[in-house]
Design a protein around this motif. Structure first.
Motif, short mmCIF file in Angstrom:
data_model
loop_
_atom_site.label_atom_id
_atom_site.label_comp_id
_atom_site.label_asym_id
_atom_site.label_seq_id
_atom_site.Cartn_x
_atom_site.Cartn_y
_atom_site.Cartn_z
N THR A 1 0.82 -1.21 0.00
CA THR A 1 0.00 0.00 0.00
C THR A 1 0.86 1.26 0.00
O THR A 1 0.33 2.36 -0.22
N ALA B 1 0.58 3.05 -3.27
CA ALA B 1 -0.79 3.35 -3.73
C ALA B 1 -0.88 4.73 -4.36
O ALA B 1 -1.68 4.93 -5.29
N ASN C 1 -3.06 -3.49 -5.02
CA ASN C 1 -2.87 -2.21 -4.33
C ASN C 1 -3.18 -1.00 -5.20
O ASN C 1 -3.17 0.13 -4.72
N TRP D 1 -6.11 0.88 -3.80
CA TRP D 1 -6.12 1.10 -2.34
C TRP D 1 -6.64 2.49 -2.01
O TRP D 1 -7.41 2.67 -1.07
N ARG E 1 -10.38 -0.56 -1.84
CA ARG E 1 -9.93 -0.71 -0.45
C ARG E 1 -11.02 -1.33 0.42
O ARG E 1 -10.73 -2.04 1.38
N GLY F 1 -3.31 -5.86 1.20
CA GLY F 1 -2.10 -5.04 1.31
C GLY F 1 -0.93 -5.86 1.79
O GLY F 1 -1.02 -7.00 2.16
#
Length: 219
Positions: free
Chosen positions: A20, A23, A187, A190, A195, A219
């Motif tokens: 993450t 991201a 990811n 994210w 998410r 993640g």
């Protein structure tokens, strides 16, 4: 019987495609690719032009004639009638005419010529709206970070379709970016709806929280 050997992916690949921490990078990539698709499809669906940097911005208009609706347009001072999907039929016809000539034609596969002929002669009333609506949906999904990997894959299929027809333009760049997003599907969304959506729904090989009791982490 030999033991199975598991080869780990390089740490940099884990960091880039599964962490993450990257991201924000994928957010920038997603927004660029998503805008390209949304901008390309908006006029085909709603008829307007949403390019504030190009000096023109209109949510609706007549650019969708020949894609999702029929009507008349003015070309070179003449009024021309267009039916649903006629624009994609014209693209297919132009690709066949220009891409099958000479010693080194830009359309390299005979089966794709057959496909373009099918689009030109039969399937354009269906393919036209599918292309138009598909571009908008893919663009919105990438911008929102919803089913990012799937949206990138569908977009790359469309890009390959245009490239097979001999149309280069921005398609190679979009294919490369979409390929990276496909690799980063875990990811890339994210900072987006993935998410929350991915842990809830899961994936075919790992059910999400909505289908099992144990919580799933991403993640």
């Amino acid at each position: 019987m030999a033991d199975t050997v598991h080869i780990e992916e390089p740490p940099v690949a884990k960091w880039l495609f599964a962490s993450t921490q990257t991201a924000w990078l994928w957010l920038i990539v997603r927004l660029w690719l998503g805008w390209e698709w949304l901008h390309a499809g908006w006029g085909k669906v709603f008829g307007g032009e949403i390019d504030p940097f190009g000096g023109e911005f209109a949510l609706t208009g007549d650019r969708n004639i020949g894609w999702v609706r029929s009507g008349e347009i003015v070309r070179d001072g003449e009024t021309v009638a267009r039916g649903v999907g006629d624009s994609v039929a014209g693209f297919a016809a132009g690709a066949i005419e220009s891409g099958t000539q000479g010693a080194h034609p830009s359309i390299a596969y005979g089966w794709y010529v057959n496909f373009l002929e099918w689009v030109r002669d039969t399937a354009h009333p269906f393919i036209g709206p599918v292309v138009a609506i598909g571009e908008v949906v893919i663009g919105l999904a990438l911008i929102l970070g919803l089913f990012t990997g799937i949206a990138a894959m569908l977009g790359s299929i469309m890009n390959f379709s245009f490239a097979f027809a001999g149309s280069a333009g921005v398609n190679p760049a979009m294919i490369l970016v979409a390929g990276a997003l496909i690799l980063a599907w875990r990811n890339a969304g994210w900072i987006g709806l993935d998410r929350w959506v991915l842990p809830k729904l899961g994936v075919p090989w790992q059910p999400g929280e909505a289908f099992r009791k144990e919580p799933m982490s991403v993640g």
